[in-house]
Design a protein around this motif. Sequence first.
Motif, PDB file in Angstrom:
ATOM      1  N   PRO A 317      29.556  55.611  34.283  1.00 21.24           N
ATOM      2  CA  PRO A 317      29.896  55.501  35.848  1.00 21.24           C
ATOM      3  C   PRO A 317      31.014  56.353  36.013  1.00 21.24           C
ATOM      4  CG  PRO A 317      29.744  53.373  34.678  1.00 21.24           C
ATOM      5  CD  PRO A 317      29.633  54.565  33.445  1.00 21.24           C
ATOM      6  N   ALA A 318      31.104  56.890  37.590  1.00 17.65           N
ATOM      7  CA  ALA A 318      31.970  57.838  37.617  1.00 17.65           C
ATOM      8  C   ALA A 318      33.645  57.398  37.092  1.00 17.65           C
ATOM      9  CB  ALA A 318      32.100  58.144  39.100  1.00 17.65           C
ATOM     10  N   ALA A 319      33.753  56.122  37.749  1.00 21.62           N
ATOM     11  CA  ALA A 319      35.093  55.797  37.207  1.00 21.62           C
ATOM     12  C   ALA A 319      35.439  55.593  35.755  1.00 21.62           C
ATOM     13  CB  ALA A 319      35.246  54.136  37.809  1.00 21.62           C
ATOM     14  N   THR A 320      34.448  55.238  34.887  1.00 15.22           N
ATOM     15  CA  THR A 320      34.578  55.415  33.520  1.00 15.22           C
ATOM     16  C   THR A 320      34.996  56.793  32.871  1.00 15.22           C
ATOM     17  OG1 THR A 320      33.216  53.446  33.109  1.00 15.22           O
ATOM     18  CG2 THR A 320      33.828  54.764  30.950  1.00 15.22           C
ATOM     19  N   ALA A 321      34.082  57.678  33.360  1.00 11.29           N
ATOM     20  CA  ALA A 321      34.153  59.182  33.102  1.00 11.29           C
ATOM     21  C   ALA A 321      35.657  59.951  33.537  1.00 11.29           C
ATOM     22  CB  ALA A 321      33.261  59.950  33.754  1.00 11.29           C
ATOM     23  N   LEU A 322      36.170  59.448  34.749  1.00  6.61           N
ATOM     24  CA  LEU A 322      37.398  59.765  35.333  1.00  6.61           C
ATOM     25  C   LEU A 322      38.600  59.369  34.509  1.00  6.61           C
ATOM     26  CD1 LEU A 322      36.808  59.050  39.107  1.00  6.61           C
ATOM     27  CD2 LEU A 322      37.713  61.121  38.232  1.00  6.61           C
ATOM     28  N   ARG A 323      38.332  57.969  34.078  1.00  6.71           N
ATOM     29  CA  ARG A 323      39.529  57.190  33.087  1.00  6.71           C
ATOM     30  C   ARG A 323      39.561  58.033  31.623  1.00  6.71           C
ATOM     31  NH1 ARG A 323      39.382  51.045  34.075  1.00  6.71           N
ATOM     32  NH2 ARG A 323      41.242  51.231  32.747  1.00  6.71           N
ATOM     33  N   ILE A 324      38.255  58.186  31.400  1.00  2.00           N
ATOM     34  CA  ILE A 324      38.499  58.787  29.970  1.00  2.00           C
ATOM     35  C   ILE A 324      39.037  60.383  29.932  1.00  2.00           C
ATOM     36  CG2 ILE A 324      37.084  59.942  28.269  1.00  2.00           C
ATOM     37  CD1 ILE A 324      34.735  57.764  28.822  1.00  2.00           C
ATOM     38  N   ALA A 325      38.744  61.057  31.019  1.00  4.22           N
ATOM     39  CA  ALA A 325      39.148  62.449  31.340  1.00  4.22           C
ATOM     40  C   ALA A 325      40.759  62.350  31.344  1.00  4.22           C
ATOM     41  CB  ALA A 325      38.578  62.946  32.498  1.00  4.22           C
ATOM     42  N   ALA A 326      41.359  61.446  32.098  1.00  2.41           N
ATOM     43  CA  ALA A 326      42.744  61.256  32.427  1.00  2.41           C
ATOM     44  C   ALA A 326      43.490  60.866  31.297  1.00  2.41           C
ATOM     45  CB  ALA A 326      42.968  60.368  33.667  1.00  2.41           C
ATOM     46  N   ASP A 327      42.935  59.697  30.327  1.00  2.55           N
ATOM     47  CA  ASP A 327      43.363  59.440  29.211  1.00  2.55           C
ATOM     48  C   ASP A 327      43.718  60.313  28.186  1.00  2.55           C
ATOM     49  OD1 ASP A 327      43.845  56.717  30.362  1.00  2.55           O
ATOM     50  OD2 ASP A 327      42.335  56.018  29.214  1.00  2.55           O
ATOM     51  N   VAL A 328      42.698  61.025  27.996  1.00  4.06           N
ATOM     52  CA  VAL A 328      42.636  62.149  27.056  1.00  4.06           C
ATOM     53  C   VAL A 328      43.606  63.490  27.301  1.00  4.06           C
ATOM     54  CG1 VAL A 328      41.134  63.913  25.646  1.00  4.06           C
ATOM     55  CG2 VAL A 328      40.291  61.529  26.216  1.00  4.06           C
ATOM     56  N   ALA A 329      43.614  63.753  28.635  1.00  3.28           N
ATOM     57  CA  ALA A 329      44.578  64.872  29.077  1.00  3.28           C
ATOM     58  C   ALA A 329      45.919  64.289  28.867  1.00  3.28           C
ATOM     59  CB  ALA A 329      44.450  64.934  30.512  1.00  3.28           C
ATOM     60  N   SER A 330      46.441  62.992  29.203  1.00  4.23           N
ATOM     61  CA  SER A 330      47.700  62.410  28.913  1.00  4.23           C
ATOM     62  C   SER A 330      48.070  62.501  27.695  1.00  4.23           C
ATOM     63  CB  SER A 330      47.539  60.727  29.346  1.00  4.23           C
ATOM     64  OG  SER A 330      48.959  60.562  29.342  1.00  4.23           O
TER      65      SER A 330
END
Length: 450
Positions: A317-330
């Motif tokens: 889901p878009a929300a999950t992909a967004l959160r993974i991307a943000a968490d790894v970048a952080s």
Amino acid sequence: MTAELQRLRAGALAGARTLRIAASLADFPPEIFDLADTLEVLDLSGNRLSALPADLHRLHRLKVFFASDNDFTELPAALGACPRLEMVGFKANRIAHVPAAALPPRLRWLILTDNAIAELPEALGDRPRLQKLMLAGNRLRALPDRLRQCERLELLRIAANRLDALPQWLAAMPRLAWLAQGGNAFNETVEARARDSEQAQAIDWHALRCGERLGEGASGHIHAAVLHGSSGPHDVAVKLFKGAVTSDGWPMTEMAASLAAGRHARTISVLGRLAGHPDGQQGLVMERVGPDWRPLAGPPSFETCTRDVYAPGLRLPAATALRIAADVASALAHLHGRGIVHGDLYAHNVLWRPHAPPGEASALLGDFGAAAFAPAGALGDALRRMDVRAYGILLGELAERCEQGAGGRFIDQATALAQACMQARITDRPDGQALAARTQAWAEPALATG
């Protein structure tokens, strides 16, 4: 004699494309040539071989040849005449000499980890298809200058050698994304300081109650444990290092980087280093993640070489992909801010949970086996931008697996940022802080609502 060797000698393997034999062989079985018209993968690891037949090229379809854990002292020249050979693995032999003639013209993946190599031929730089080069645990003091010509090189493991410095031309390698370089002469002082720092809290073995083994990595075994402290018992994980060199380098380099990284909500945080083990074993005490966490992907295969293998049909889901991307970048921005490069930023080193509560981590960046301290100056910045390229590849993979429809905006944003992260000129790529800020802005609605 193993069953596979018996079948080979009985002629029962006609038409085989893959052959694996570990039977304390001292000589190359000539019956293997009977498979010349079909054999593509040959694995003779775990034997006592020290030479190969000069006419190995008769295996004219051979693409992959492994001979790890044998008795070779020289990479056999017969390999270089194999017309289709792409992947060569001679880990943990006693190889001290690598002749130019031993390098196949189509070489794509070369593994010479844990040998005694002090010098490599310049001809290695004349293999334009080279993507993956694994040289950790040798005696190298320099790299061939012509290696700079290998513009397809994406993964390089040169940790645990004797390099006094990294070559400046690494900063111009357009596709290099995964670099392990710790445990060399130029970074041994900073690594020792990190391990011995007063901030590296020592946790006594006797304060722990170790339980079941949770897993095993290249550098050590991970056990479930309970830490008994002043605030009561606490579930933790204990990583006990094996001590031997791995494909990523020395476990002590991993320990130094892990301790220096400190704690962060989007990494598997280290609580302290282990002290007082009855056998003197080194280790780390870490936060224990719950059973709802799982790897985002599996490691690369022979076919994918440098790309992870995802579960077939995985859609996010878009929300999950967004959160993974943000968490790894952080997590990446945090490491870079502490002077550390990850060196192995892959989906298989990211743990995720599909149903993370709002505001909590959806992904954790782990496995610091290739992590190391970045050198000062422009070269150190280049190493951080290599991590950024690896992040761009991960981001592109997330976009490919994002559900269409509501995910359309994320797919467009992620694809554009991934392209920026993978620009050929390293200095044109964004830095880790910019990635964290940009992906956090995308993900804020998802982080708020889950």
